[in-house]
Design a protein around this motif. Sequence first.
Motif, mmCIF file in Angstrom:
data_model
loop_
_atom_site.group_PDB
_atom_site.id
_atom_site.type_symbol
_atom_site.label_atom_id
_atom_site.label_comp_id
_atom_site.label_asym_id
_atom_site.label_seq_id
_atom_site.Cartn_x
_atom_site.Cartn_y
_atom_site.Cartn_z
ATOM 1 N N LYS A 7 0.834 -1.209 0.000
ATOM 2 C CA LYS A 7 0.000 0.000 0.000
ATOM 3 C C LYS A 7 0.866 1.256 0.000
ATOM 4 O O LYS A 7 0.573 2.224 -0.716
ATOM 5 C CB LYS A 7 -0.943 -0.002 1.207
ATOM 6 N N GLN A 11 0.809 4.227 -2.708
ATOM 7 C CA GLN A 11 0.612 5.624 -2.329
ATOM 8 C C GLN A 11 1.739 6.517 -2.837
ATOM 9 O O GLN A 11 1.506 7.668 -3.187
ATOM 10 C CB GLN A 11 0.502 5.742 -0.805
ATOM 11 N N GLY A 37 -9.581 5.331 -1.469
ATOM 12 C CA GLY A 37 -9.068 4.691 -2.673
ATOM 13 C C GLY A 37 -8.851 5.689 -3.798
ATOM 14 O O GLY A 37 -8.442 6.824 -3.565
ATOM 15 N N TRP A 52 -9.582 0.903 -1.631
ATOM 16 C CA TRP A 52 -8.389 0.216 -1.148
ATOM 17 C C TRP A 52 -8.669 -1.247 -0.851
ATOM 18 O O TRP A 52 -7.835 -2.110 -1.107
ATOM 19 C CB TRP A 52 -7.847 0.892 0.105
ATOM 20 N N ARG A 56 -6.574 -4.391 -2.094
ATOM 21 C CA ARG A 56 -5.966 -5.311 -1.134
ATOM 22 C C ARG A 56 -6.354 -6.754 -1.431
ATOM 23 O O ARG A 56 -5.504 -7.658 -1.444
ATOM 24 C CB ARG A 56 -6.362 -4.964 0.303
#
Length: 105
Positions: A7, A11, A37, A52, A56
Amino acid sequence: MTWAEAKLKIQREVSENTNLDTQRSNYRRVTHVSADGFRVKIGRASEIEVPWEMIRLCWEQLIKTGEYGGKTFRVMFPETAYLHGCYVHVIGQILVRAGIVLCSG
């Protein structure tokens, strides 16, 4: 790699205006990033929300099986895939842009 590490890479590498096109697709660009997200413009008139949690779950499947693609996505999210097939490509390209996977097709 843990999900937290993945993650963080996403980002760092995927932000507003990130181009998610490939040689086989056009007009896919991140228009908004939030704690929930991403919003991605598809074509000239459509946008999709990519939470998100969806990223995931796709990442976890990739780690578990070594594969991610349309078939995987349709099994995991049949209604979403039915509504807009571009999710498969967008999530895949988010993972590619972050340097988490290589595109094989």
